[in-house]
Design a protein around this motif. Structure first.
Motif, mmCIF file in Angstrom:
data_model
loop_
_atom_site.group_PDB
_atom_site.id
_atom_site.type_symbol
_atom_site.label_atom_id
_atom_site.label_comp_id
_atom_site.label_asym_id
_atom_site.label_seq_id
_atom_site.Cartn_x
_atom_site.Cartn_y
_atom_site.Cartn_z
ATOM 1 N N ASN A 35 -1.502 3.397 1.949
ATOM 2 C CA ASN A 35 -2.730 2.716 2.385
ATOM 3 C C ASN A 35 -2.956 2.924 3.881
ATOM 4 N N SER A 75 3.970 -12.288 5.113
ATOM 5 C CA SER A 75 4.131 -11.021 5.842
ATOM 6 C C SER A 75 3.542 -11.127 7.235
ATOM 7 N N ILE A 112 5.953 -3.763 10.088
ATOM 8 C CA ILE A 112 5.549 -4.693 9.027
ATOM 9 C C ILE A 112 6.788 -5.365 8.435
ATOM 10 N N GLU A 155 3.481 2.082 -1.208
ATOM 11 C CA GLU A 155 2.076 1.672 -1.350
ATOM 12 C C GLU A 155 1.472 1.317 0.018
ATOM 13 N N VAL A 156 2.231 0.563 0.814
ATOM 14 C CA VAL A 156 1.733 0.190 2.148
ATOM 15 C C VAL A 156 1.533 1.451 3.002
ATOM 16 N N THR A 157 2.515 2.352 2.949
ATOM 17 C CA THR A 157 2.439 3.574 3.764
ATOM 18 C C THR A 157 1.229 4.420 3.355
ATOM 19 N N ALA A 192 -1.826 -3.537 -0.852
ATOM 20 C CA ALA A 192 -0.599 -3.171 -1.573
ATOM 21 C C ALA A 192 -0.088 -4.355 -2.388
ATOM 22 N N ALA A 212 -4.022 -2.787 4.791
ATOM 23 C CA ALA A 212 -3.077 -1.940 4.043
ATOM 24 C C ALA A 212 -2.046 -2.795 3.305
ATOM 25 N N VAL A 213 -1.535 -3.820 3.966
ATOM 26 C CA VAL A 213 -0.505 -4.667 3.345
ATOM 27 C C VAL A 213 -1.139 -5.544 2.257
#
Ligand code: BTN
Length: 247
Positions: A175, A121, A137, A171-173, A96, A92-93
């Motif tokens: 994903n 990250s 995260i 975007e991360v959320t 993004a 996901a990260v």
């Protein structure tokens, strides 16, 4: 500096109407997320005074320059899906960052994101109860004065005025929610493997007082590291293991 507020973040969180808690300063967004009764929630802070990393390490969390977020999520069949939460979060990260910055970054097993040979990250996933997990995260969004011990190993995202922290959090959320909603489909493991920077590298894995060095030949369907050593092939699940490159 782009401001962090829930209205701004909400603009970018498309998928589910989850509550968003935003703090100027908190000990750790993971700690707070664990206290919530919501099944789904997003906790974000501008700085953390007790940011935590894997293996009890500190996560440096200065104000204004980082993304510090925790998603509390209800995972279907949590027990069976535990091995996939950390790999899913890394995907996901990575997705993004790749989408918003169009840069080449990679996933260092198990769930660190690297730009070149420096970490940008880190992810700390923790169980909440028998149904929910907290996915924490930390992303070094922009340049910050780093403590001496991080200077040679940490980096930050490239400067891009058209990307805000709120966008990146959204975007991360999104994903995360998409990948979780597709479980038990774990086809994201293909993405994980194809963006891994450890496969084909010589590595040293440490677990407590034990060390194993060898060639990483792959990652198992459950996300375990496969290392060919002098004593045979080992399959190491993430747990308490740290990994260093020896090339
Ligand atoms: C690691 O690099 O070992 C994992 C770092 C995870 C840091 C994030 S920042 C938001 C959330 N709150 C914490 O205390 N830790 C995670």
């Amino acid at each position: 500096m782009n401001s962090l507020n829930s209205a701004e973040i909400k603009k970018y969180v498309a998928k589910i109407p989850l509550p968003i808690y935003v703090f100027d300063k908190i000990d750790s967004t993971n700690n707070f997320a664990k206290t919530l009764s919501d099944d789904f929630a997003l906790v974000v802070a501008d700085s953390q005074t007790g940011g935590r990393g894997r293996l009890g390490r500190e996560f440096f969390s200065p104000r204004g320059t980082g993304v510090y977020m925790s998603c509390k999520v209800n995972i279907p069949s949590l027990y069976e899906n535990v091995p996939f939460i950390t790999t899913l979060a890394a995907v996901a990260v990575h997705k993004a960052i790749a989408k918003l910055y169009n840069i080449d970054c990679s996933i260092k097993w198990v769930n660190d994101i690297y730009i070149g040979n420096k970490k940008v990250s880190g992810i700390l996933c923790e169980a909440c109860d028998e149904r929910c997990a907290v996915i924490g995260i930390g992303i070094n969004f922009s340049e910050a004065p780093l403590p001496e011990n991080l200077k040679s190993i940490a980096t930050h995202l490239p400067q891009n005025p058209s990307v805000t922290r709120a966008m990146l959090i959204g975007e991360v959320t999104n994903n995360l929610c998409t990948l979780i909603s597709h479980l038990p489909d774990t086809s994201f493991m293909d993405y994980y493997k194809s963006h891994s920077c450890v496969i084909g590298k010589n590595v040293l894995c440490t677990r407590g007082n034990e060390s194993f060095s060898g060639l990483c030949t792959g990652i198992s369907p459950q996300g375990a590291l496969i290392v060919k050593t002098e004593c045979g092939t080992l399959t190491l699940s993430s747990g308490e293991i740290t990994l260093r490159f020896t090339d």
